[in-house]
Design a protein around this motif. Structure first.
Motif, PDB file in Angstrom:
ATOM      1  N   GLN A 194       0.833  -1.206   0.000  1.00 53.42           N
ATOM      2  CA  GLN A 194       0.000   0.000   0.000  1.00 53.42           C
ATOM      3  C   GLN A 194       0.866   1.255   0.000  1.00 53.42           C
ATOM      4  O   GLN A 194       0.523   2.260  -0.622  1.00 53.42           O
ATOM      5  CB  GLN A 194      -0.925  -0.004   1.217  1.00 53.42           C
ATOM      6  N   ALA A 195       1.999   1.199   0.694  1.00 54.75           N
ATOM      7  CA  ALA A 195       2.908   2.346   0.724  1.00 54.75           C
ATOM      8  C   ALA A 195       3.472   2.627  -0.664  1.00 54.75           C
ATOM      9  O   ALA A 195       3.582   3.790  -1.082  1.00 54.75           O
ATOM     10  CB  ALA A 195       4.033   2.078   1.714  1.00 54.75           C
ATOM     11  N   VAL A 196       3.838   1.578  -1.390  1.00 54.94           N
ATOM     12  CA  VAL A 196       4.347   1.764  -2.749  1.00 54.94           C
ATOM     13  C   VAL A 196       3.255   2.324  -3.653  1.00 54.94           C
ATOM     14  O   VAL A 196       3.492   3.230  -4.465  1.00 54.94           O
ATOM     15  CB  VAL A 196       4.898   0.434  -3.294  1.00 54.94           C
ATOM     16  N   GLN A 197       2.052   1.798  -3.509  1.00 50.22           N
ATOM     17  CA  GLN A 197       0.946   2.305  -4.310  1.00 50.22           C
ATOM     18  C   GLN A 197       0.642   3.764  -3.974  1.00 50.22           C
ATOM     19  O   GLN A 197       0.312   4.555  -4.853  1.00 50.22           O
ATOM     20  CB  GLN A 197      -0.291   1.435  -4.078  1.00 50.22           C
ATOM     21  N   MET A 198       0.772   4.146  -2.673  1.00 45.17           N
ATOM     22  CA  MET A 198       0.533   5.524  -2.281  1.00 45.17           C
ATOM     23  C   MET A 198       1.634   6.442  -2.789  1.00 45.17           C
ATOM     24  O   MET A 198       1.406   7.638  -2.989  1.00 45.17           O
ATOM     25  CB  MET A 198       0.418   5.627  -0.753  1.00 45.17           C
ATOM     26  N   SER A 199       2.827   5.899  -2.976  1.00 47.85           N
ATOM     27  CA  SER A 199       3.897   6.711  -3.544  1.00 47.85           C
ATOM     28  C   SER A 199       3.605   7.050  -5.000  1.00 47.85           C
ATOM     29  O   SER A 199       3.991   8.116  -5.493  1.00 47.85           O
ATOM     30  CB  SER A 199       5.231   5.968  -3.436  1.00 47.85           C
ATOM     31  N   VAL A 200       2.916   6.147  -5.682  1.00 48.69           N
ATOM     32  CA  VAL A 200       2.553   6.386  -7.084  1.00 48.69           C
ATOM     33  C   VAL A 200       1.277   7.211  -7.172  1.00 48.69           C
ATOM     34  O   VAL A 200       1.182   8.158  -7.954  1.00 48.69           O
ATOM     35  CB  VAL A 200       2.398   5.043  -7.817  1.00 48.69           C
ATOM     36  N   ASN A 201       0.285   6.854  -6.349  1.00 51.55           N
ATOM     37  CA  ASN A 201      -1.008   7.527  -6.367  1.00 51.55           C
ATOM     38  C   ASN A 201      -1.230   8.177  -5.006  1.00 51.55           C
ATOM     39  O   ASN A 201      -1.616   7.512  -4.043  1.00 51.55           O
ATOM     40  CB  ASN A 201      -2.132   6.528  -6.659  1.00 51.55           C
TER      41      ASN A 201
END
Length: 326
Positions: A121-128
């Motif tokens: 989720q952290a990686v996805q939040m870094s993108v979005n």
């Protein structure tokens, strides 16, 4: 024994033996890994069983990592599994980070996962980036008018600070503190209503994301409303309190005056009693003087005449005063 029964028993024993063999020797998993280009020995899979490690939870993520070109080893995944981590989620996060050109190593991802945070989720939040909406924050300007503000904070996960960094609650608390400070420093609530972006600029310039697991991208004011006149309300309460204090002091003075009046009445009664007592001694003194011969009967009769004459003149004087009043 019937040959049919013997064949059935042998078949059942064979099935049990094959099941036990496959449970310790995962041949199909080994074949799947070999077909995917992952070099893992059958003895290694059996050793995983002995170490109470589910081979499929290691081999399947290793296959995905190998296909993605991550270059992970089976020992890394197995050690993370034994530490209580989610191997599949870590591998998925590494693949997502690679696709998004985000620098993320396995050790960092494993540490984030063991810290209790969702690394994927952290990686996805870094993108979005994610939008956090704050609750309504009430603040009071210098003129005493209450202003209610709601803000939306756009944040992006900071992977380097996920371990040991503060969460969303800290971001919301800091933004609320910044709103209260900005509104409280305004001379009038009209300044806030005319320039709501003043709040976002001031709060954004305070570096509120320091020590948190997020990076604040923007702070947008979603709603600004005017509340109560807190200054007037406080002044009213202060005036009411002052009135009650004044009433209490006045009541105290009245009670003291009443007590003093009663005390003076008691003293008057006491003095009258002394006068009556003194007057009661006069006849006795006169009788004693007559008895001892210190005054004669004619002297006593003259005293009585003078006393009667004085009483008559007092009566005539009172009647004249009453006629003048009429």
């Amino acid at each position: 024994m019937d040959p049919t029964v013997t064949v059935i028993i042998i078949a059942v024993l064979a099935v049990i033996a094959i099941s036990v063999f496959l449970s310790f020797f995962p041949i199909m998993l080994w074949i799947s890994a070999l077909a995917s280009g992952v070099r893992v020995g059958i003895i290694t899979l059996v050793a995983m069983r002995l170490r109470r490690v589910v081979p499929s939870r290691i081999v399947n993520p290793l296959i995905k990592a190998t296909k993605a070109g991550l270059g992970l080893t089976i020992n890394q995944l197995e050690s993370h599994f034994l530490a209580g981590g989610n191997v599949d989620r870590v591998v998925n996060s590494l693949i997502a980070a690679q696709r998004a050109n985000i620098e993320l190593e396995f050790e960092r991802a494993a540490a984030i996962d063991l810290a209790g945070r969702d690394v994927l989720q952290a990686v996805q939040m870094s993108v979005n980036p994610r939008v956090i909406e704050t609750p309504i924050v009430a603040a009071v300007a210098k003129n005493g008018i209450e202003v209610k503000v709601k803000a939306r904070v756009t944040v992006r996960a900071n992977i380097d600070r996920l371990v040991g960094g503060a969460g969303e609650e800290t971001i919301i608390a800091r933004v609320g503190e910044g709103i209260v400070t900005t509104v409280g420093s305004s001379e009038s609530h009209k300044d806030v209503l005319e320039n709501p972006d003043l709040i976002s600029r001031t709060v954004l310039g305070k570096g509120l994301d320091a020590g948190t697991a997020f990076e604040i991208l923007s702070i947008d004011i979603a709603d600004v409303d005017v509340g109560k006149n807190i200054g007037a309300h406080l002044q009213t309460e202060q005036a009411e309190a002052d009135k009650r204090i004044a009433q209490a002091k006045a009541e105290e003075r009245r009670a003291m005056a009443v007590a003093q009046e009663q005390e003076m009445k008691a003293r008057v009664v006491e003095m009258r009693a002394l006068v009556v007592e003194a007057e009661s001694q006069v006849p006795l003194a006169m009788a004693e003087a007559l008895k001892q011969g210190k005054i004669g009967v004619l002297d006593y009769m003259n005293f009585k005449n003078i006393e009667a004459d004085t009483s008559m003149r007092n009566s005539i004087g009172k009647d004249g005063t009453e006629k003048d009043d009429r």
